[in-house]
Design an enzyme around this catalytic site. Sequence first.
Site, PDB file in Angstrom:
ATOM      1  N   GLY A 174     -16.823 -28.020  14.002  1.00  0.00           N
ATOM      2  CA  GLY A 174     -18.086 -27.836  14.492  1.00  0.00           C
ATOM      3  C   GLY A 174     -18.171 -28.007  16.024  1.00  0.00           C
ATOM      4  N   ARG A 228      -4.836 -37.502  11.796  1.00  0.00           N
ATOM      5  CA  ARG A 228      -6.063 -37.978  13.082  1.00  0.00           C
ATOM      6  C   ARG A 228      -5.631 -39.367  13.525  1.00  0.00           C
ATOM      7  NH1 ARG A 228     -11.360 -35.878   9.815  1.00  0.00           N
ATOM      8  NH2 ARG A 228     -11.383 -33.678  10.930  1.00  0.00           N
ATOM      9  N   GLY A 272     -11.158 -26.532  11.157  1.00  0.00           N
ATOM     10  CA  GLY A 272     -11.736 -26.211   9.987  1.00  0.00           C
ATOM     11  C   GLY A 272     -10.998 -24.978   9.162  1.00  0.00           C
ATOM     12  N   LYS A 288     -19.756 -16.834   6.948  1.00  0.00           N
ATOM     13  CA  LYS A 288     -21.278 -16.523   7.427  1.00  0.00           C
ATOM     14  C   LYS A 288     -21.449 -15.823   8.825  1.00  0.00           C
ATOM     15  CE  LYS A 288     -22.837 -20.656   4.524  1.00  0.00           C
ATOM     16  NZ  LYS A 288     -22.113 -21.712   4.977  1.00  0.00           N
TER      17      LYS A 288
END
Length: 393
Positions: free
Chosen positions: A373, A36, A350, A197
């Site tokens: 996200g 990052r 992710g 999910k």
Amino acid sequence: MLKTVEDINVKGKKVLVRCDFNVPMDDNGNITNDNRIVGALPTIKYLVAQGAKVILCSHMGRPKGEFNMKFSLAPVAARLSDYLGQTVKMAEDVVGESAQALTAGMADGEVVLLENVRFHAEETKNVPEFSKKLADLAEIFVNDAFGTAHRAHSSTAGVADYLPAVAGYLIQKEIDIMGGALENAQRPFVAILGGAKVKDKIGVINNLLNKVDTIIIGGGMAYTFCKAMGGSIGDSLLDEERIDYAREVMALAKEKGVNLMIPTDNVAADSFSNDAAQKVCSSMEIPDGWQGLDIGPETTKAFADVIKNAKTVIWNGPMGVFEFENFAKGTIAVAEAVAEADAVTIIGGGDSAAAVTNLGFADKMTHISTGGGASLEFLEGIELPGVACLAKK
Ligand code: AMP
């Protein structure tokens, strides 16, 4: 099109840059992965070269609104100094005396890093007074933190109420590539969705149904679709409340002419463990006591064939429990197929980003998003607050 650092005169100006320096650290405060920091360098170097006074800010971890040295950005300042070949001065606070003193007397091309913005509870609540204090340190705001762009916080969006606001190179790249794919994709356009999910992917499925030619569904979420088709799924992951939703998606896909691919076979295990006994069986006939932990060979081939012929691919979520070596084959094969495709290939952040990087395919992809996200919300078609606040060309 967003205005970027290149569309505004920064020479001699104080420029507040929101970066994502939320890097992993070990217990001794050593940075264990500085991707990052490296990712933020192009924007910082450009601003330094243009003679801006560069004031950097970021969050790190979850200090819950209190000062806590464990979450200090000081190690990041040291690493940045090494990369930039100049000292990055570290403020002892975010908007207090230290920050004000250090930013008051800056020379052109100098770089200061403020402390962790989440040392103030106001940051995540986007309190205007705090946004204003941040803004008062500078004359221009640059957002380059895509990973937090889906959050309306003081340092990601609130501060733009008080300063001219433009995008850094990282955000620009994310928006150009992902936005380009969603707006004018080369076809065939294939979306690969996986992970545990169904709930997390509903928004993405709904939005992509209007854009893609094929949606591939794998991972634990696929079993809810198998169940909706009348299958027996043994002890596999099931989202009981979303069986009807899965049925609706299948009907909608048919109506819209989207090829919705659900696994036809899978690798089932007799327990949730890497060493479990395993067998390949139909995804519609998984015996009781067994659970699907990976896509099977027939499914893998069918998915790979479609992926290899795609011109645009978006991938978010693993095809199985890839953390277990014995159930990682499907995810590896899909990563290979994406890498081989002569296509624009976009990996959502992710788990799929980690899988692609760990498997050594990172440099074969067009783009690996820096935000999990945020990239999901972007693919859902939601306007991200940290992007919406930036000036347009
Ligand atoms: P998500 O956070 O929804 O992207 O899901 C990622 C997680 O889903 C990973 O940790 C995988 O181990 C898990 N996962 C993928 N496939 C399965 C499966 N068939 N059964 C249980 N968990 C799974």
